[in-house]
Write an enzyme that holds these catalytic residues in place. Structure first.
Site, short mmCIF file in Angstrom:
data_model
loop_
_atom_site.label_atom_id
_atom_site.label_comp_id
_atom_site.label_asym_id
_atom_site.label_seq_id
_atom_site.Cartn_x
_atom_site.Cartn_y
_atom_site.Cartn_z
N GLU A 1 0.80 -1.24 0.00
CA GLU A 1 0.00 0.00 0.00
C GLU A 1 0.82 1.28 0.00
O GLU A 1 0.53 2.21 0.75
CB GLU A 1 -0.95 -0.01 1.21
CG GLU A 1 -1.90 -1.19 1.21
CD GLU A 1 -2.92 -1.15 2.37
OE1 GLU A 1 -2.79 -0.29 3.25
OE2 GLU A 1 -3.84 -1.98 2.34
N ASN B 1 2.15 -5.19 -3.17
CA ASN B 1 0.74 -5.48 -2.89
C ASN B 1 -0.02 -4.17 -2.63
O ASN B 1 0.49 -3.31 -1.91
CB ASN B 1 0.68 -6.38 -1.64
CG ASN B 1 -0.68 -7.00 -1.38
OD1 ASN B 1 -1.24 -7.65 -2.26
ND2 ASN B 1 -1.21 -6.82 -0.18
N HIS C 1 -10.43 -5.93 -2.42
CA HIS C 1 -11.50 -5.71 -1.44
C HIS C 1 -12.63 -4.98 -2.16
O HIS C 1 -12.61 -3.75 -2.30
CB HIS C 1 -10.98 -4.87 -0.26
CG HIS C 1 -9.92 -5.54 0.55
ND1 HIS C 1 -10.17 -6.69 1.28
CD2 HIS C 1 -8.62 -5.26 0.74
CE1 HIS C 1 -9.05 -7.06 1.88
NE2 HIS C 1 -8.09 -6.21 1.58
N GLU D 1 -6.25 -10.60 -1.30
CA GLU D 1 -7.07 -10.36 -0.08
C GLU D 1 -8.54 -10.26 -0.43
O GLU D 1 -9.26 -9.39 0.06
CB GLU D 1 -6.61 -9.05 0.61
CG GLU D 1 -5.15 -9.03 0.98
CD GLU D 1 -4.71 -7.77 1.73
OE1 GLU D 1 -5.59 -7.00 2.20
OE2 GLU D 1 -3.50 -7.54 1.85
N ASP E 1 -12.32 -10.11 -0.82
CA ASP E 1 -13.63 -10.17 -0.14
C ASP E 1 -14.55 -9.21 -0.89
O ASP E 1 -14.11 -8.25 -1.51
CB ASP E 1 -13.54 -9.89 1.37
CG ASP E 1 -12.80 -8.62 1.75
OD1 ASP E 1 -12.63 -7.72 0.91
OD2 ASP E 1 -12.39 -8.52 2.93
C1 XIL Z 1 -6.47 -6.11 8.18
C2 XIL Z 1 -6.81 -7.27 9.09
O1 XIL Z 1 -7.73 -8.10 8.43
C3 XIL Z 1 -7.41 -6.77 10.39
O2 XIL Z 1 -7.54 -7.84 11.32
C4 XIL Z 1 -6.51 -5.69 11.00
O3 XIL Z 1 -7.15 -5.13 12.13
C5 XIL Z 1 -6.21 -4.59 9.99
O4 XIL Z 1 -5.63 -5.18 8.84
N1 XIL Z 1 -4.96 -4.43 3.61
C6 XIL Z 1 -3.99 -5.31 4.07
C7 XIL Z 1 -4.31 -6.20 5.21
O5 XIL Z 1 -2.92 -5.42 3.46
O6 XIL Z 1 -3.17 -6.46 6.01
C8 XIL Z 1 -5.42 -5.64 6.06
O7 XIL Z 1 -5.75 -6.62 7.06
C9 XIL Z 1 -6.61 -5.28 5.22
C10 XIL Z 1 -6.24 -4.23 4.21
#
Ligand code: XIL
Length: 300
Positions: A128, A171, A208, A236, A238
Protein backbone atom coordinates in the site's frame (compact mmCIF):
# COMPACT_ATOMS: atom_id res chain seq x y z
CA UNK A 1 -12.32 -31.55 -7.82
CA UNK A 2 -14.52 -30.97 -4.81
CA UNK A 3 -12.54 -28.34 -2.89
CA UNK A 4 -11.22 -24.88 -3.78
CA UNK A 5 -7.56 -25.77 -3.32
CA UNK A 6 -7.72 -29.02 -5.27
CA UNK A 7 -9.68 -27.40 -8.10
CA UNK A 8 -7.22 -24.49 -8.34
CA UNK A 9 -4.33 -26.97 -8.37
CA UNK A 10 -5.69 -28.56 -11.54
CA UNK A 11 -4.53 -25.46 -13.42
CA UNK A 12 -1.34 -25.10 -11.37
CA UNK A 13 -2.81 -22.37 -9.18
CA UNK A 14 -3.41 -22.15 -5.45
CA UNK A 15 -6.48 -21.08 -3.50
CA UNK A 16 -5.65 -19.55 -0.13
CA UNK A 17 -7.06 -17.73 2.84
CA UNK A 18 -5.94 -15.31 5.50
CA UNK A 19 -5.49 -17.07 8.83
CA UNK A 20 -5.56 -15.60 12.35
CA UNK A 21 -3.44 -17.40 14.95
CA UNK A 22 -6.09 -16.69 17.58
CA UNK A 23 -8.63 -18.85 15.75
CA UNK A 24 -6.52 -21.97 15.35
CA UNK A 25 -8.15 -23.54 18.39
CA UNK A 26 -11.56 -23.46 16.69
CA UNK A 27 -12.21 -26.86 15.11
CA UNK A 28 -14.83 -25.62 12.67
CA UNK A 29 -12.34 -23.04 11.43
CA UNK A 30 -9.41 -25.43 11.08
CA UNK A 31 -11.66 -28.08 9.54
CA UNK A 32 -12.56 -25.74 6.67
CA UNK A 33 -9.01 -24.41 6.47
CA UNK A 34 -7.46 -27.82 5.93
CA UNK A 35 -10.19 -29.14 3.66
CA UNK A 36 -10.47 -26.20 1.26
CA UNK A 37 -7.26 -24.18 1.17
CA UNK A 38 -3.73 -24.89 -0.01
CA UNK A 39 -2.22 -21.49 0.73
CA UNK A 40 -2.18 -19.36 3.88
CA UNK A 41 -1.48 -15.68 4.57
CA UNK A 42 -1.11 -14.57 8.20
CA UNK A 43 -3.78 -11.90 8.71
CA UNK A 44 -1.73 -9.84 11.19
CA UNK A 45 1.04 -11.99 12.66
CA UNK A 46 3.89 -10.95 10.35
CA UNK A 47 3.20 -7.22 10.50
CA UNK A 48 5.84 -4.93 11.97
CA UNK A 49 3.87 -4.15 15.15
CA UNK A 50 3.96 -7.87 15.96
CA UNK A 51 7.38 -8.90 14.63
CA UNK A 52 9.46 -5.95 15.92
CA UNK A 53 7.40 -4.05 18.46
CA UNK A 54 10.53 -2.48 19.88
CA UNK A 55 13.74 -1.87 18.02
CA UNK A 56 15.87 -4.96 17.54
CA UNK A 57 13.60 -7.21 19.58
CA UNK A 58 11.89 -9.70 17.30
CA UNK A 59 8.81 -11.77 18.11
CA UNK A 60 8.14 -14.62 15.71
CA UNK A 61 5.86 -16.65 17.99
CA UNK A 62 2.47 -15.90 16.39
CA UNK A 63 3.87 -16.11 12.85
CA UNK A 64 5.62 -19.37 13.62
CA UNK A 65 2.36 -20.86 14.87
CA UNK A 66 0.79 -20.22 11.47
CA UNK A 67 3.83 -21.21 9.41
CA UNK A 68 4.40 -24.47 11.30
CA UNK A 69 0.76 -25.42 11.01
CA UNK A 70 0.63 -24.63 7.30
CA UNK A 71 3.78 -26.69 6.67
CA UNK A 72 2.30 -29.64 8.55
CA UNK A 73 -0.77 -29.46 6.31
CA UNK A 74 1.06 -29.01 3.01
CA UNK A 75 -0.13 -25.45 2.51
CA UNK A 76 2.07 -22.83 0.92
CA UNK A 77 2.67 -19.53 2.69
CA UNK A 78 2.45 -15.93 1.57
CA UNK A 79 4.43 -13.60 3.83
CA UNK A 80 2.55 -10.42 4.70
CA UNK A 81 4.05 -7.83 5.04
CA UNK A 82 7.53 -6.28 5.50
CA UNK A 83 7.22 -2.55 4.80
CA UNK A 84 3.86 -0.84 5.36
CA UNK A 85 2.83 2.51 6.84
CA UNK A 86 0.06 0.87 8.89
CA UNK A 87 0.33 -1.45 11.89
CA UNK A 88 3.76 0.13 12.22
CA UNK A 89 5.14 0.81 15.71
CA UNK A 90 5.56 4.47 16.64
CA UNK A 91 9.28 3.97 17.29
CA UNK A 92 9.58 3.53 13.50
CA UNK A 93 7.14 6.20 12.36
CA UNK A 94 8.88 8.79 14.54
CA UNK A 95 12.35 8.30 13.00
CA UNK A 96 13.46 11.45 11.17
CA UNK A 97 17.04 10.54 10.25
CA UNK A 98 17.38 8.87 6.85
CA UNK A 99 20.44 6.78 7.67
CA UNK A 100 18.76 5.48 10.80
CA UNK A 101 15.50 4.65 9.02
CA UNK A 102 17.32 3.01 6.12
CA UNK A 103 19.20 0.67 8.41
CA UNK A 104 16.07 0.00 10.49
CA UNK A 105 14.06 -0.89 7.37
CA UNK A 106 16.76 -3.06 5.87
CA UNK A 107 17.43 -4.81 9.17
CA UNK A 108 13.72 -5.54 9.61
CA UNK A 109 13.43 -7.03 6.13
CA UNK A 110 16.59 -9.07 6.59
CA UNK A 111 15.79 -10.43 10.04
CA UNK A 112 12.20 -11.39 9.25
CA UNK A 113 13.03 -12.96 5.89
CA UNK A 114 16.00 -14.82 7.36
CA UNK A 115 13.82 -16.28 10.09
CA UNK A 116 11.31 -17.63 7.57
CA UNK A 117 13.83 -18.46 4.85
CA UNK A 118 12.80 -21.42 2.70
CA UNK A 119 9.26 -21.47 4.10
CA UNK A 120 7.64 -18.58 2.23
CA UNK A 121 6.48 -18.85 -1.36
CA UNK A 122 5.97 -15.12 -1.86
CA UNK A 123 6.50 -12.04 0.30
CA UNK A 124 4.51 -8.81 0.17
CA UNK A 125 7.71 -6.78 0.46
CA UNK A 126 5.97 -3.40 0.27
CA UNK A 127 2.27 -2.91 0.97
CA UNK A 128 0.00 0.00 0.00
CA UNK A 129 2.66 2.56 -0.89
CA UNK A 130 0.58 4.43 -3.48
CA UNK A 131 -1.90 7.21 -2.82
CA UNK A 132 -5.64 7.00 -3.43
CA UNK A 133 -7.16 9.45 -5.86
CA UNK A 134 -5.79 11.07 -8.95
CA UNK A 135 -2.11 11.68 -8.24
CA UNK A 136 -0.68 8.33 -9.32
CA UNK A 137 2.14 9.02 -6.86
CA UNK A 138 3.34 7.41 -3.67
CA UNK A 139 1.43 8.28 -0.52
CA UNK A 140 3.00 10.15 2.35
CA UNK A 141 4.54 7.77 4.88
CA UNK A 142 7.58 7.85 7.11
CA UNK A 143 9.38 5.75 4.49
CA UNK A 144 8.66 8.05 1.55
CA UNK A 145 8.95 11.23 3.55
CA UNK A 146 12.31 10.40 5.14
CA UNK A 147 13.93 8.10 2.55
CA UNK A 148 12.34 9.42 -0.64
CA UNK A 149 10.42 7.42 -3.24
CA UNK A 150 13.44 5.15 -3.77
CA UNK A 151 12.61 3.29 -0.56
CA UNK A 152 10.56 0.74 -2.49
CA UNK A 153 13.47 -0.18 -4.74
CA UNK A 154 15.76 -0.38 -1.72
CA UNK A 155 13.32 -2.68 0.08
CA UNK A 156 13.11 -5.05 -2.90
CA UNK A 157 16.88 -5.18 -3.33
CA UNK A 158 17.34 -5.95 0.35
CA UNK A 159 14.63 -8.61 0.20
CA UNK A 160 16.24 -10.34 -2.78
CA UNK A 161 19.54 -10.72 -0.99
CA UNK A 162 17.86 -11.90 2.22
CA UNK A 163 15.99 -14.80 0.56
CA UNK A 164 16.77 -15.25 -3.14
CA UNK A 165 14.26 -18.13 -3.43
CA UNK A 166 11.18 -16.19 -2.32
CA UNK A 167 9.02 -14.40 -4.85
CA UNK A 168 8.93 -10.68 -4.11
CA UNK A 169 5.59 -8.91 -4.51
CA UNK A 170 4.27 -5.38 -4.41
CA UNK A 171 0.74 -5.48 -2.89
CA UNK A 172 -1.98 -2.80 -2.94
CA UNK A 173 -5.74 -2.11 -3.02
CA UNK A 174 -7.78 -0.16 -5.56
CA UNK A 175 -5.39 -1.01 -8.37
CA UNK A 176 -7.87 -3.36 -10.06
CA UNK A 177 -9.44 -0.80 -12.39
CA UNK A 178 -7.09 -0.23 -15.32
CA UNK A 179 -8.04 3.41 -15.86
CA UNK A 180 -7.46 4.53 -12.26
CA UNK A 181 -4.50 6.83 -11.65
CA UNK A 182 -3.38 4.63 -8.76
CA UNK A 183 -3.27 1.56 -11.02
CA UNK A 184 -1.26 3.51 -13.58
CA UNK A 185 1.17 4.73 -10.94
CA UNK A 186 1.89 1.18 -9.76
CA UNK A 187 2.10 -0.02 -13.36
CA UNK A 188 4.73 2.62 -14.19
CA UNK A 189 6.74 1.62 -11.12
CA UNK A 190 6.70 -2.08 -12.05
CA UNK A 191 7.59 -1.27 -15.67
CA UNK A 192 10.49 0.87 -14.45
CA UNK A 193 11.68 -1.85 -12.05
CA UNK A 194 11.61 -4.50 -14.76
CA UNK A 195 13.44 -2.25 -17.22
CA UNK A 196 16.22 -1.45 -14.72
CA UNK A 197 16.57 -4.92 -13.23
CA UNK A 198 15.16 -4.07 -9.80
CA UNK A 199 14.10 -7.45 -8.39
CA UNK A 200 10.30 -7.80 -8.42
CA UNK A 201 8.44 -11.02 -9.22
CA UNK A 202 4.77 -10.36 -8.57
CA UNK A 203 2.03 -7.85 -7.99
CA UNK A 204 -0.73 -8.54 -5.47
CA UNK A 205 -4.18 -7.11 -6.11
CA UNK A 206 -5.91 -7.03 -2.73
CA UNK A 207 -9.39 -6.98 -4.30
CA UNK A 208 -11.50 -5.71 -1.44
CA UNK A 209 -14.59 -5.19 -3.56
CA UNK A 210 -17.99 -3.58 -3.05
CA UNK A 211 -21.25 -5.35 -3.90
CA UNK A 212 -20.63 -5.10 -7.66
CA UNK A 213 -17.42 -7.09 -7.46
CA UNK A 214 -14.46 -6.38 -9.72
CA UNK A 215 -14.35 -3.53 -12.23
CA UNK A 216 -15.02 -4.69 -15.78
CA UNK A 217 -11.39 -3.96 -16.68
CA UNK A 218 -9.97 -6.28 -14.00
CA UNK A 219 -8.82 -8.99 -16.41
CA UNK A 220 -7.22 -6.33 -18.62
CA UNK A 221 -5.37 -4.97 -15.61
CA UNK A 222 -4.11 -8.42 -14.62
CA UNK A 223 -2.96 -9.23 -18.14
CA UNK A 224 -1.29 -5.83 -18.67
CA UNK A 225 0.75 -6.25 -15.49
CA UNK A 226 1.56 -9.86 -16.36
CA UNK A 227 2.85 -8.66 -19.74
CA UNK A 228 5.55 -6.72 -17.88
CA UNK A 229 6.99 -10.08 -16.82
CA UNK A 230 5.59 -10.49 -13.31
CA UNK A 231 3.16 -12.95 -11.79
CA UNK A 232 -0.11 -11.49 -10.60
CA UNK A 233 -2.14 -12.73 -7.66
CA UNK A 234 -5.44 -11.87 -6.01
CA UNK A 235 -4.26 -11.49 -2.43
CA UNK A 236 -7.07 -10.36 -0.08
CA UNK A 237 -10.35 -11.04 -1.83
CA UNK A 238 -13.63 -10.17 -0.14
CA UNK A 239 -16.82 -8.80 -1.71
CA UNK A 240 -19.60 -6.98 0.14
CA UNK A 241 -22.62 -9.34 0.31
CA UNK A 242 -20.63 -12.00 -1.61
CA UNK A 243 -22.83 -12.28 -4.67
CA UNK A 244 -22.20 -15.44 -6.68
CA UNK A 245 -21.74 -13.48 -9.89
CA UNK A 246 -19.22 -11.09 -8.37
CA UNK A 247 -17.09 -13.97 -7.06
CA UNK A 248 -17.32 -15.85 -10.35
CA UNK A 249 -16.30 -12.77 -12.32
CA UNK A 250 -13.28 -12.26 -10.08
CA UNK A 251 -12.16 -15.87 -10.36
CA UNK A 252 -12.64 -15.90 -14.13
CA UNK A 253 -10.46 -12.81 -14.53
CA UNK A 254 -7.62 -14.72 -12.86
CA UNK A 255 -8.25 -17.98 -14.71
CA UNK A 256 -8.07 -16.16 -18.04
CA UNK A 257 -4.57 -14.82 -17.35
CA UNK A 258 -1.82 -17.44 -17.51
CA UNK A 259 0.41 -15.60 -15.05
CA UNK A 260 -2.36 -15.17 -12.47
CA UNK A 261 -0.97 -17.83 -10.15
CA UNK A 262 -3.40 -17.84 -7.26
CA UNK A 263 -6.27 -16.38 -5.30
CA UNK A 264 -6.45 -15.68 -1.56
CA UNK A 265 -9.68 -14.78 0.24
CA UNK A 266 -9.31 -12.56 3.31
CA UNK A 267 -10.76 -14.95 5.87
CA UNK A 268 -12.85 -18.10 6.06
CA UNK A 269 -16.31 -17.40 7.59
CA UNK A 270 -18.13 -14.08 7.53
CA UNK A 271 -17.63 -13.94 11.27
CA UNK A 272 -13.85 -14.09 10.75
CA UNK A 273 -13.79 -11.12 8.38
CA UNK A 274 -12.44 -7.63 9.10
CA UNK A 275 -15.57 -6.56 7.15
CA UNK A 276 -17.87 -8.99 8.96
CA UNK A 277 -20.84 -6.59 8.79
CA UNK A 278 -20.81 -7.00 4.99
CA UNK A 279 -20.83 -10.83 4.96
CA UNK A 280 -18.14 -10.80 2.26
CA UNK A 281 -16.73 -14.33 2.42
CA UNK A 282 -17.46 -17.85 1.12
CA UNK A 283 -18.63 -19.49 4.38
CA UNK A 284 -21.37 -18.32 6.72
CA UNK A 285 -21.02 -17.85 10.46
CA UNK A 286 -21.73 -21.53 11.08
CA UNK A 287 -19.14 -22.61 8.53
CA UNK A 288 -21.63 -23.60 5.83
CA UNK A 289 -20.78 -23.02 2.18
CA UNK A 290 -22.56 -19.99 0.75
CA UNK A 291 -23.83 -19.65 -2.82
CA UNK A 292 -20.65 -17.77 -3.74
CA UNK A 293 -18.64 -20.83 -2.71
CA UNK A 294 -20.30 -22.88 -5.44
CA UNK A 295 -19.89 -20.18 -8.09
CA UNK A 296 -16.23 -19.84 -7.14
CA UNK A 297 -15.60 -23.57 -7.36
CA UNK A 298 -17.35 -23.72 -10.73
CA UNK A 299 -15.30 -20.80 -12.10
CA UNK A 300 -11.96 -22.33 -11.07
C1 XIL B 1 -6.47 -6.11 8.18
C2 XIL B 1 -6.81 -7.27 9.09
O1 XIL B 1 -7.73 -8.10 8.43
C3 XIL B 1 -7.41 -6.77 10.39
O2 XIL B 1 -7.54 -7.84 11.32
C4 XIL B 1 -6.51 -5.69 11.00
O3 XIL B 1 -7.15 -5.13 12.13
C5 XIL B 1 -6.21 -4.59 9.99
O4 XIL B 1 -5.63 -5.18 8.84
N1 XIL B 1 -4.96 -4.43 3.61
C6 XIL B 1 -3.99 -5.31 4.07
C7 XIL B 1 -4.31 -6.20 5.21
O5 XIL B 1 -2.92 -5.42 3.46
O6 XIL B 1 -3.17 -6.46 6.01
C8 XIL B 1 -5.42 -5.64 6.06
O7 XIL B 1 -5.75 -6.62 7.06
C9 XIL B 1 -6.61 -5.28 5.22
C10 XIL B 1 -6.24 -4.23 4.21
Amino acid sequence: ASTLGAQAAQSGRYFGTAVAAGRLGDGTYTGILDREFNSVTPENEMKWDTTERSRGSFNFGPGDQIVNRAAAHGQRMRGHTLVWHSQLPSWVSSIRDANTLRSVMNNHITQVMNHYKGRIYAWDVVNEAFADGGSGQQRSSVFRDVLGTGFIEEAFRTARSADPAAKLCYNDYSIENWSDAKTQGVYRMVRDFKSRGVPIDCVGFQSHFGTGGPPSSFQTTLSNFAALGVDVQITELDIAQASSAAYANTVRACMNVARCTGITVWGIRDSDSWRSGENPLLFDRSGNKKAAYQSTLTAL
